[in-house]
Design an enzyme around this catalytic site. Structure first.
Site, short mmCIF file in Angstrom:
data_model
loop_
_atom_site.label_atom_id
_atom_site.label_comp_id
_atom_site.label_asym_id
_atom_site.label_seq_id
_atom_site.Cartn_x
_atom_site.Cartn_y
_atom_site.Cartn_z
N GLN A 1 11.01 -1.12 5.40
CA GLN A 1 10.34 -2.12 6.22
C GLN A 1 9.51 -3.05 5.33
O GLN A 1 8.92 -4.00 5.81
CB GLN A 1 9.40 -1.44 7.22
CG GLN A 1 10.10 -0.46 8.13
CD GLN A 1 9.11 0.29 9.02
OE1 GLN A 1 8.61 -0.24 10.00
NE2 GLN A 1 8.81 1.51 8.66
N VAL B 1 8.61 -5.83 2.47
CA VAL B 1 9.18 -7.13 2.13
C VAL B 1 8.84 -7.52 0.70
O VAL B 1 9.15 -8.62 0.26
CB VAL B 1 8.67 -8.22 3.12
CG1 VAL B 1 9.12 -7.89 4.54
CG2 VAL B 1 7.14 -8.36 3.06
N HIS C 1 13.10 -5.89 7.22
CA HIS C 1 12.18 -6.93 7.65
C HIS C 1 12.21 -8.17 6.75
O HIS C 1 11.31 -9.00 6.80
CB HIS C 1 10.75 -6.38 7.72
CG HIS C 1 10.57 -5.38 8.84
ND1 HIS C 1 9.42 -4.64 9.00
CD2 HIS C 1 11.40 -5.01 9.83
CE1 HIS C 1 9.56 -3.84 10.06
NE2 HIS C 1 10.76 -4.04 10.58
N CYS D 1 13.08 -28.57 4.10
CA CYS D 1 14.39 -28.29 3.52
C CYS D 1 14.89 -29.51 2.74
O CYS D 1 14.91 -30.62 3.26
CB CYS D 1 15.36 -27.94 4.64
SG CYS D 1 17.06 -27.70 4.09
N GLY E 1 5.47 6.72 4.14
CA GLY E 1 4.49 5.64 4.16
C GLY E 1 4.63 4.69 5.33
O GLY E 1 4.42 3.49 5.20
N SER F 1 3.75 4.15 9.64
CA SER F 1 2.90 4.65 10.72
C SER F 1 3.71 5.10 11.92
O SER F 1 3.15 5.66 12.87
CB SER F 1 1.93 3.55 11.14
OG SER F 1 2.64 2.41 11.56
N ASN G 1 3.47 11.10 4.41
CA ASN G 1 2.55 10.03 4.78
C ASN G 1 1.12 10.46 4.48
O ASN G 1 0.79 11.63 4.48
CB ASN G 1 2.69 9.72 6.29
CG ASN G 1 2.40 8.26 6.61
OD1 ASN G 1 2.96 7.36 5.98
ND2 ASN G 1 1.53 8.01 7.57
N1 LIG Z 1 4.43 -3.90 1.07
C1 LIG Z 1 4.94 -4.63 2.07
O1 LIG Z 1 6.00 -5.21 1.96
C2 LIG Z 1 4.17 -4.71 3.36
C3 LIG Z 1 2.80 -4.52 3.41
C4 LIG Z 1 2.13 -4.60 4.66
C5 LIG Z 1 2.86 -4.84 5.82
N2 LIG Z 1 4.20 -5.00 5.76
C6 LIG Z 1 4.96 -5.22 7.01
O2 LIG Z 1 4.19 -4.79 8.14
C7 LIG Z 1 4.77 -3.73 8.87
C8 LIG Z 1 3.76 -2.58 8.97
O3 LIG Z 1 4.36 -1.38 9.34
P1 LIG Z 1 4.33 -0.03 8.46
O4 LIG Z 1 4.48 1.10 9.44
O5 LIG Z 1 5.26 -0.12 7.34
O6 LIG Z 1 2.93 0.03 7.79
P2 LIG Z 1 1.57 0.42 8.40
O7 LIG Z 1 0.61 -0.42 7.66
O8 LIG Z 1 1.57 0.39 9.86
O9 LIG Z 1 1.43 1.96 8.01
C9 LIG Z 1 1.40 2.37 6.70
C10 LIG Z 1 1.30 3.89 6.70
O10 LIG Z 1 1.30 4.31 5.35
C11 LIG Z 1 0.34 5.32 5.18
N3 LIG Z 1 -0.09 5.25 3.79
C12 LIG Z 1 -1.06 4.48 3.23
N4 LIG Z 1 -1.12 4.68 1.91
C13 LIG Z 1 -0.18 5.61 1.62
C14 LIG Z 1 0.26 6.24 0.42
N5 LIG Z 1 -0.29 5.94 -0.78
N6 LIG Z 1 1.24 7.15 0.50
C15 LIG Z 1 1.82 7.46 1.68
N7 LIG Z 1 1.45 6.90 2.85
C16 LIG Z 1 0.47 5.99 2.82
C17 LIG Z 1 -0.73 5.06 6.18
O11 LIG Z 1 -1.34 6.29 6.53
C18 LIG Z 1 0.04 4.45 7.36
O12 LIG Z 1 0.41 5.43 8.30
C19 LIG Z 1 5.98 -3.33 8.07
O13 LIG Z 1 7.03 -3.20 8.94
C20 LIG Z 1 6.21 -4.41 7.02
O14 LIG Z 1 7.28 -5.25 7.37
C21 LIG Z 1 4.86 -4.95 4.56
ZN LIG Z 2 17.91 -27.20 6.24
#
Ligand SMILES: NC(=O)c1ccc[n+]([C@@H]2O[C@H](COP(=O)([O-])OP(=O)(O)OC[C@H]3O[C@@H](n4cnc5c(N)ncnc54)[C@H](O)[C@@H]3O)[C@@H](O)[C@H]2O)c1
Ligand SMILES: [Zn+2]
Length: 242
Positions: A96, A98, A114, A144, A187, A189, A213
């Site tokens: 999920q 990006v 995503h 564009c 990682g 939620s 997690n």
């Molecule tokens: N890095 C990225 O690309 C990024 C960052 C933030 C949000 N997003 C987007 O927002 C949406 C948020 O949903 P989500 O459920 O992925 O994230 P979320 O933020 O809802 O949940 C993240 C989960 O990871 C856990 N966590 C935090 N640190 C951790 C670690 N070091 N090790 C293991 N677990 C850990 C937390 O307890 C939490 O439950 C995603 O679908 C994504 O598309 C992406």
């Molecule tokens: Zn275009």
């Protein structure tokens, strides 16, 4: 700590969320207060938000790009890349995230559910998404070069459907019946659908299910095994190949 044993007759689907990248310095959404400069993230990551104020949305994603650009994979990403090396076509990663860190770590059997922070697409013409690492100046909306339409981040926003080809690829892997299935979520939620439902599909296919997690997720009870901890510390020690 429990360990996951993988033999030559096992296939592994790993599904990752923002938590996997937290130790690389990329903040999770819900882990913080779910706000960006007092805007709920849904406002800057939705089609309605883009329609209402595209410059604000581009400012948000320009900041995300600037923040993520210097980040590098952590030991959690590297462990997952090693599993792909070991398993070949008995491995698939659905993320999920990006931020592109899984690809940087070496994963190629990868579905970015995503989208990708470092690609951009046109809202008007059929031009395919293109690489774009730029942070645009505040107040601007890039256009564009081919049709003059508004460009937008190549991200699947809240309220938008996932790419059906991506879902098909994950579904096909889950339902394959040639090997023993292990599904592992890391990682995440467990609040974002449809990814949160993969665990149920995996169980229906007879799969063994693992959750790693930092804290219990909304769907923890659906997993056979829950390991609470940071992915960068847990994943490198989790799997033994036999
Ligand atoms: N890095 C990225 O690309 C990024 C960052 C933030 C949000 N997003 C987007 O927002 C949406 C948020 O949903 P989500 O459920 O992925 O994230 P979320 O933020 O809802 O949940 C993240 C989960 O990871 C856990 N966590 C935090 N640190 C951790 C670690 N070091 N090790 C293991 N677990 C850990 C937390 O307890 C939490 O439950 C995603 O679908 C994504 O598309 C992406
Ligand atoms: Zn275009």
């Amino acid at each position: 700590m429990e360990t996951l044993r993988i033999d030559g007759n096992t296939r592994l689907l790993v599904m990752t969320g923002a938590g996997v990248s937290a130790e690389s310095g990329i903040p999770t959404f819900r882990g913080s207060d779910g706000l960006w400069e007092n805007h709920p993230v849904e406002q800057v990551a939705s089609p309605e938000g883009f329609h209402a104020d595209p410059a604000l949305v581009w400012r948000f994603y320009s900041q995300r790009r600037t923040g993520a650009r210097p980040c590098v994979p952590n030991p959690g990403h590297l462990a997952i890349a090693e599993w792909e090396q070991m398993l070949g076509d008995r491995f698939l990663l659905a993320t999920q995230n990006v931020d592109g860190l899984h690809r940087l770590a070496g994963n190629q059997r990868l579905v970015e559910l995503h989208g990708n922070l470092f690609t951009t697409r046109c809202t008007r013409c059929e031009r395919p998404p293109f690489e774009d690492r730029l942070a645009y100046p505040e107040g601007t909306v890039p256009l564009c070069g081919q049709c003059g339409g508004r460009l937008r981040p190549n991200i699947v926003w809240f309220g938008e459907p996932l790419d059906s080809r991506d879902l098909l690829q994950v579904g096909d892997f889950l339902r394959r019946d040639d090997t023993r299935l292990v599904f592992m979520a890391v990682g995440t939620s467990g609040a974002v659908w449809p990814a949160a439902g993969f665990v149920d599909t995996a169980r229906k296919s007879g799969g063994e299910t693992w959750l790693v997690n930092a804290e219990p997720a909304e769907n923890t009870g659906r997993f056979h095994h829950f390991i609470q901890g940071r992915s960068g510390e847990v994943l490198p020690k989790l799997v033994t190949f036999e």
